[in-house]
Motif scaffolding. Structure first.
Motif, PDB file in Angstrom:
ATOM      1  N   LYS A   1       0.660  -1.147  -0.161  1.00  0.00           N
ATOM      2  CA  LYS A   1       0.110   0.205   0.102  1.00  0.00           C
ATOM      3  C   LYS A   1       1.064   1.203   0.097  1.00  0.00           C
ATOM      4  O   LYS A   1       0.470   2.278  -0.639  1.00  0.00           O
ATOM      5  N   ILE A   2       1.890   1.367   0.702  1.00  0.00           N
ATOM      6  CA  ILE A   2       2.814   2.511   0.857  1.00  0.00           C
ATOM      7  C   ILE A   2       3.460   2.726  -0.632  1.00  0.00           C
ATOM      8  O   ILE A   2       3.530   3.730  -0.804  1.00  0.00           O
ATOM      9  N   GLN A   3       3.860   1.551  -1.175  1.00  0.00           N
ATOM     10  CA  GLN A   3       4.368   1.707  -2.573  1.00  0.00           C
ATOM     11  C   GLN A   3       3.506   2.338  -3.493  1.00  0.00           C
ATOM     12  O   GLN A   3       3.816   3.065  -4.215  1.00  0.00           O
ATOM     13  N   ASP A   4       2.404   1.674  -3.284  1.00  0.00           N
ATOM     14  CA  ASP A   4       1.148   2.175  -4.591  1.00  0.00           C
ATOM     15  C   ASP A   4       1.078   3.774  -4.231  1.00  0.00           C
ATOM     16  O   ASP A   4       0.901   4.376  -5.155  1.00  0.00           O
ATOM     17  N   THR A   5       0.934   4.064  -2.794  1.00  0.00           N
ATOM     18  CA  THR A   5       0.958   5.568  -2.675  1.00  0.00           C
ATOM     19  C   THR A   5       1.952   6.415  -3.183  1.00  0.00           C
ATOM     20  O   THR A   5       1.710   7.404  -3.980  1.00  0.00           O
ATOM     21  N   ILE A   6       3.257   6.129  -3.111  1.00  0.00           N
ATOM     22  CA  ILE A   6       4.300   6.590  -3.536  1.00  0.00           C
ATOM     23  C   ILE A   6       4.256   6.994  -4.941  1.00  0.00           C
ATOM     24  O   ILE A   6       4.580   7.766  -5.521  1.00  0.00           O
TER      25      ILE A   6
ATOM     26  N   ASN B   1       4.070  10.254  -7.127  1.00  0.00           N
ATOM     27  CA  ASN B   1       4.853  10.370  -8.183  1.00  0.00           C
ATOM     28  C   ASN B   1       4.477  10.871  -9.694  1.00  0.00           C
ATOM     29  O   ASN B   1       4.896  11.809  -9.920  1.00  0.00           O
ATOM     30  N   SER B   2       3.581  10.226  -9.781  1.00  0.00           N
ATOM     31  CA  SER B   2       2.734  10.631 -11.144  1.00  0.00           C
ATOM     32  C   SER B   2       2.258  11.959 -11.211  1.00  0.00           C
ATOM     33  O   SER B   2       2.334  12.704 -11.964  1.00  0.00           O
ATOM     34  N   SER B   3       1.511  12.201  -9.955  1.00  0.00           N
ATOM     35  CA  SER B   3       0.614  13.332 -10.051  1.00  0.00           C
ATOM     36  C   SER B   3       1.653  14.600  -9.954  1.00  0.00           C
ATOM     37  O   SER B   3       1.320  15.521 -10.267  1.00  0.00           O
ATOM     38  N   LYS B   4       2.839  14.410  -8.968  1.00  0.00           N
ATOM     39  CA  LYS B   4       3.717  15.572  -8.831  1.00  0.00           C
ATOM     40  C   LYS B   4       4.397  15.792 -10.072  1.00  0.00           C
ATOM     41  O   LYS B   4       4.692  16.858 -10.292  1.00  0.00           O
ATOM     42  N   LYS B   5       4.693  14.866 -10.731  1.00  0.00           N
ATOM     43  CA  LYS B   5       5.360  15.002 -12.105  1.00  0.00           C
ATOM     44  C   LYS B   5       4.704  15.682 -13.186  1.00  0.00           C
ATOM     45  O   LYS B   5       5.104  16.441 -13.719  1.00  0.00           O
ATOM     46  N   ARG B   6       3.214  15.264 -12.968  1.00  0.00           N
ATOM     47  CA  ARG B   6       2.556  16.001 -14.147  1.00  0.00           C
ATOM     48  C   ARG B   6       2.193  17.396 -13.636  1.00  0.00           C
ATOM     49  O   ARG B   6       2.068  18.157 -14.457  1.00  0.00           O
TER      50      ARG B   6
ATOM     51  N   LEU C   1      11.806   3.969  -0.530  1.00  0.00           N
ATOM     52  CA  LEU C   1      11.209   2.804  -1.462  1.00  0.00           C
ATOM     53  C   LEU C   1      12.269   1.523  -1.474  1.00  0.00           C
ATOM     54  O   LEU C   1      11.802   0.419  -1.469  1.00  0.00           O
ATOM     55  N   ASP C   2      13.630   2.023  -1.712  1.00  0.00           N
ATOM     56  CA  ASP C   2      14.602   0.872  -1.778  1.00  0.00           C
ATOM     57  C   ASP C   2      14.602   0.002  -0.498  1.00  0.00           C
ATOM     58  O   ASP C   2      14.546  -0.990  -0.588  1.00  0.00           O
ATOM     59  N   LYS C   3      14.369   0.892   0.497  1.00  0.00           N
ATOM     60  CA  LYS C   3      14.636   0.121   2.047  1.00  0.00           C
ATOM     61  C   LYS C   3      13.226  -0.672   2.196  1.00  0.00           C
ATOM     62  O   LYS C   3      13.356  -1.963   2.631  1.00  0.00           O
ATOM     63  N   LEU C   4      12.287  -0.338   1.740  1.00  0.00           N
ATOM     64  CA  LEU C   4      10.870  -1.120   1.612  1.00  0.00           C
ATOM     65  C   LEU C   4      10.986  -2.390   0.835  1.00  0.00           C
ATOM     66  O   LEU C   4      10.499  -3.399   1.181  1.00  0.00           O
ATOM     67  N   LYS C   5      11.588  -2.410  -0.485  1.00  0.00           N
ATOM     68  CA  LYS C   5      11.800  -3.374  -1.340  1.00  0.00           C
ATOM     69  C   LYS C   5      12.490  -4.549  -0.698  1.00  0.00           C
ATOM     70  O   LYS C   5      12.041  -5.455  -0.679  1.00  0.00           O
ATOM     71  N   VAL C   6      13.607  -4.001   0.251  1.00  0.00           N
ATOM     72  CA  VAL C   6      14.381  -5.182   0.812  1.00  0.00           C
ATOM     73  C   VAL C   6      13.596  -5.763   1.879  1.00  0.00           C
ATOM     74  O   VAL C   6      13.711  -6.901   1.913  1.00  0.00           O
ATOM     75  N   GLU C   7      12.962  -4.922   2.702  1.00  0.00           N
ATOM     76  CA  GLU C   7      12.137  -5.481   3.825  1.00  0.00           C
ATOM     77  C   GLU C   7      11.151  -6.557   3.244  1.00  0.00           C
ATOM     78  O   GLU C   7      10.791  -7.431   3.561  1.00  0.00           O
TER      79      GLU C   7
ATOM     80  N   ASP D   1       9.589  23.988  -9.609  1.00  0.00           N
ATOM     81  CA  ASP D   1       8.588  22.911  -9.381  1.00  0.00           C
ATOM     82  C   ASP D   1       9.549  21.777  -9.787  1.00  0.00           C
ATOM     83  O   ASP D   1       9.548  20.657  -8.830  1.00  0.00           O
ATOM     84  N   TRP D   2      10.319  21.625 -10.623  1.00  0.00           N
ATOM     85  CA  TRP D   2      10.723  20.359 -11.073  1.00  0.00           C
ATOM     86  C   TRP D   2      12.080  20.209  -9.857  1.00  0.00           C
ATOM     87  O   TRP D   2      12.404  18.981  -9.547  1.00  0.00           O
ATOM     88  N   ARG D   3      12.695  21.152  -9.403  1.00  0.00           N
ATOM     89  CA  ARG D   3      13.760  21.041  -8.133  1.00  0.00           C
ATOM     90  C   ARG D   3      13.057  20.536  -6.921  1.00  0.00           C
ATOM     91  O   ARG D   3      13.768  19.626  -6.249  1.00  0.00           O
ATOM     92  N   VAL D   4      11.890  20.983  -6.610  1.00  0.00           N
ATOM     93  CA  VAL D   4      11.265  20.441  -5.697  1.00  0.00           C
ATOM     94  C   VAL D   4      10.682  18.992  -5.824  1.00  0.00           C
ATOM     95  O   VAL D   4      10.927  18.222  -4.911  1.00  0.00           O
ATOM     96  N   TYR D   5      10.423  18.806  -6.856  1.00  0.00           N
ATOM     97  CA  TYR D   5      10.018  17.195  -7.480  1.00  0.00           C
ATOM     98  C   TYR D   5      11.131  16.259  -7.410  1.00  0.00           C
ATOM     99  O   TYR D   5      11.111  15.298  -6.774  1.00  0.00           O
ATOM    100  N   GLN D   6      12.099  16.785  -7.567  1.00  0.00           N
ATOM    101  CA  GLN D   6      13.307  15.847  -7.756  1.00  0.00           C
ATOM    102  C   GLN D   6      13.767  15.634  -6.410  1.00  0.00           C
ATOM    103  O   GLN D   6      14.403  14.581  -6.152  1.00  0.00           O
ATOM    104  N   LYS D   7      13.980  16.694  -5.401  1.00  0.00           N
ATOM    105  CA  LYS D   7      14.237  16.550  -3.960  1.00  0.00           C
ATOM    106  C   LYS D   7      13.407  15.671  -3.401  1.00  0.00           C
ATOM    107  O   LYS D   7      13.790  14.472  -2.724  1.00  0.00           O
ATOM    108  N   TRP D   8      11.934  15.624  -3.662  1.00  0.00           N
ATOM    109  CA  TRP D   8      10.884  14.589  -3.186  1.00  0.00           C
ATOM    110  C   TRP D   8      11.367  13.469  -3.631  1.00  0.00           C
ATOM    111  O   TRP D   8      11.079  12.421  -3.105  1.00  0.00           O
ATOM    112  N   HIS D   9      11.532  13.166  -4.875  1.00  0.00           N
ATOM    113  CA  HIS D   9      11.753  12.001  -5.879  1.00  0.00           C
ATOM    114  C   HIS D   9      12.843  11.127  -5.141  1.00  0.00           C
ATOM    115  O   HIS D   9      12.817   9.961  -4.714  1.00  0.00           O
TER     116      HIS D   9
END
Length: 636
Positions: free
Chosen positions: A344-349, A353-358, A380-386, A365-373
């Motif tokens: 569920k956390i992954q789906d939310t992220i 990501n899609s809405s912020k990118k659009r 997400l990487d840590k969640l994938k390992v877990e 806006d791109w700088r703020v998006y890239q920092k968030w990304h």
């Protein structure tokens, strides 16, 4: 005779999707194999331009992806038939099997000892664009029967390979599974050959391991409970018929191979009863390999090949301090819940990501998006390992729950000690007496090799007794009148069939069905007989559960045990009402569940497991105590 096999050709990635189809058409039309294209023919297309025409059909119906075509091989027995007969058979087979719907090319290859033909056809019909749909069972019920019919018309011998009990008509998955045992067969054969002083001695040792030899064929063996026979000389030239006889003159004692490891080094202090079951199976398998000639170790080949998995399961329980089935169920449930949360956390992220990118319109806006990304995707990487670790624990828990823990439980006593030297005791062999079961195998070999004298074989008394029992056993067949036609038989419910066969649970169900089918003249398709036998066994077990559960529940009520007072009984009191089948854990659990239902005991899954486990363990302890007492009596 002719044996057929069918293969399919999927689309090729990163190049021409139909490359496999093109390669197949070019291969079967090789001039060097077909007498300068003399034995090449086709249906619904010219052979030379078959590939282009097939591709045009695919493009016309917009079906150029996925499965591209099919390939059938019809192989004649060496020495039988002629190229002309094979060509005519391929032509008639193609016309009868495919009709007038698919473009196909057929060709006969004469470059091998056995004449064989190839048939390749388009997966898409040029009539309506429908793809050819191969269904499970088509080979058994359609392809090979057509091949056999043509063989009979041309006077060729017919191999009813798909109609016999030990059919080699296996799915690819089953065939691959059977192949995993070839290495074990080879190792055992080499080990026995190194200790044998003659062909008789070699056969004796292999049979003591549990291997079955195919009558009238040179060194062709099969593992017990497996379907395929394997020729030893095809595994290694060492066993070649003209060479193997000389190998007995030179002794070369091979070191025995062990698939199991010594479990005494593993964590084994303060084990719970549940953990002891896994450790006990580890111990028994190790003992089986050390006593391999005295326990027919080939019967346990599957367990030995999967020893590493059993070891991982035990260490999983020990390292995570999982001491009961309930704890195992809890950890499986908690990890599954965590997997769902991470998903569920992954789906939310991903959605954010899609809405912020659009929403990005400016450089800011791109700088703020890239920092968030960057921040979120590190998360997400840590969640994938877990998530991966949690999935591994859930899978391991499932394996532990499915593990059959009573394998060979009556074969090895708990007080038998493992030999740390890894020695294997070789049974004594005296070539003076003969056991009837070996006669056919030995005669076959000796007839083909007159350099050997026919020397009788002696086996130890216990093994002779087992052989004699297997020879004397009569097949259990039906005694009640069954319908004289298959149509009437097929109208019966499975419960009615069980009653008419008068099943007791001790009969060879496959043989029982096969005998009946032969009596009424119904074709003996291996898969059909197997499925019918399996259905009968399941239905019989189900009826047995209902019957036994009713008897147990009634006996409890007669003894004054009400549904309310059942929970107050001690484990020892409950134990006397249940008769478990120590070889079928699934039956035992279903029986316990049904008794609890009849006694109106409302329990959760974990409570049912716990209640059943208590009774099962108490019965096993009582049984083990009885065995120890008998052993003590014998020692006196």
């Amino acid at each position: 005779m002719a044996i057929s096999k069918i293969m399919h050709m999927n689309s090729e990635k990163n190049r021409n999707p139909a490359q496999h189809l093109q390669n197949a058409l070019e291969y079967i039309q090789n001039p060097d194999k077909t007498e300068k294209l003399l034995f090449v023919g086709s249906v619904n297309c010219p052979p030379k331009t078959a590939f282009e025409q097939m591709m045009n059909t695919k493009k016309m119906f917009q079906k150029t992806d996925k499965r591209q075509g099919y390939h059938i091989v019809l192989a004649l027995k060496p020495g039988e038939g002629t190229p002309e007969i094979a060509y005519d058979m391929a032509k008639r087979f193609t016309e009868e099997f495919l009709g007038d719907r698919y473009e196909a090319v057929y060709a006969v290859h004469v470059d091998k000892d056995h004449i064989h033909s190839h048939i390749v056809w388009n997966s898409v019909s040029f009539i309506d664009g429908k793809k050819y749909d191969y269904k499970k069972g088509d080979w058994k019920h359609v392809i090979q029967p057509i091949t056999n019919k043509l063989c009979r018309e041309y006077g060729l011998s017919v191999i009813e390979a798909e109609y016999v009990k030990n059919s080699q008509n296996l799915s690819r998955k089953e065939w691959q599974f059977e192949q995993t045992f070839k290495e074990m067969i080879y190792r055992d054969a080499m080990f026995c050959a190194s200790y044998a002083g003659s062909m008789e001695h070699f056969l004796f040792l292999m049979q003591r391991l549990g291997y079955e030899f195919k009558p009238k064929e040179y060194l062709t063996v099969k593992m017990p409970r497996r379907k395929l026979y394997h020729r030893l000389d095809k595994m290694d030239e060492y066993f070649a018929e003209g060479r193997f006889k000389y190998c007995f003159e030179y002794s070369s004692m091979h070191i025995p191979h062990f698939y199991s490891t010594d479990p005494t080094w593993k964590k084994r202090s303060n084990m719970s009863p549940y953990q002891k079951k896994f450790y006990g199976k580890l111990y028994r398998l190790r003992m089986i390999e050390q006593k391999r000639f005295y326990v027919a170790s080939a019967k346990y080949a599957k367990d030995l090949m999967l020893f590493h998995k059993l070891q991982e399961e035990y260490l999983f329980l020990a390292n995570n301090n999982i001491r009961t089935i309930e704890e195992l169920l809890e950890i499986r449930e908690s990890k599954q819940n965590r997997i769902d949360e991470i998903t569920k956390i992954q789906d939310t992220i991903y959605k954010q990501n899609s809405s912020k990118k659009r929403a990005c319109k400016t450089d800011g806006d791109w700088r703020v998006y890239q920092k968030w990304h960057i921040d979120e995707y590190n998360k997400l990487d840590k969640l994938k390992v877990e998530k991966k670790e949690a999935k591994g624990m859930v899978a391991m828990a499932e394996h532990c729950l499915a593990e059959k823990l009573d394998t060979a439980i009556d074969l090895i006593l708990e007080d038998e000690e493992i030999d740390s030297t890894n020695k294997v005791k070789i049974p004594e062999f005296v070539a003076e007496k003969v056991v009837e079961a070996d006669v056919m195998v030995m005669d076959s070999y000796l007839e083909s090799n007159q350099l050997f004298e026919k020397k009788p074989v002696e086996m130890d008394p216990l093994f002779c007794e087992q052989i004699q029992q297997s020879v004397e056993e009569e097949p259990v067949v039906y005694t009640e009148p069954l319908p004289d036609s298959f149509n009437d038989y097929s109208l019966l419910s499975v419960e009615e069939k069980v009653k008419l066969y008068q099943m007791t649970g001790k009969e060879d169900t496959y043989l029982m069905v096969e005998v009946y089918f032969k009596r009424i003249g119904h074709p003996i398709y291996c898969g059909e007989v197997y499925d019918e036998a399996k259905e009968l066994e399941i239905a019989y077990k189900s009826s047995l559960v209902d019957e036994q559960a009713e008897i147990i529940a009634v006996q409890m009520l007669v003894d004054g045990i009400s549904p309310e007072s059942y929970s107050l009984l001690s484990v020892a009191s409950k134990t006397k009402y249940f008769e478990f089948d120590m070889t079928d854990n699934n039956y035992n659990l279903n029986l316990y569940k049904e008794v609890m239902r009849k006694m109106n005991q409302k329990m959760s899954s974990s409570e049912l497991f716990e209640g059943y486990q208590e009774i099962y363990e108490a019965k096993m302890m009582r049984r083990a105590g009885g065995m120890q007492e008998k052993k003590w009596d014998r020692s006196r």
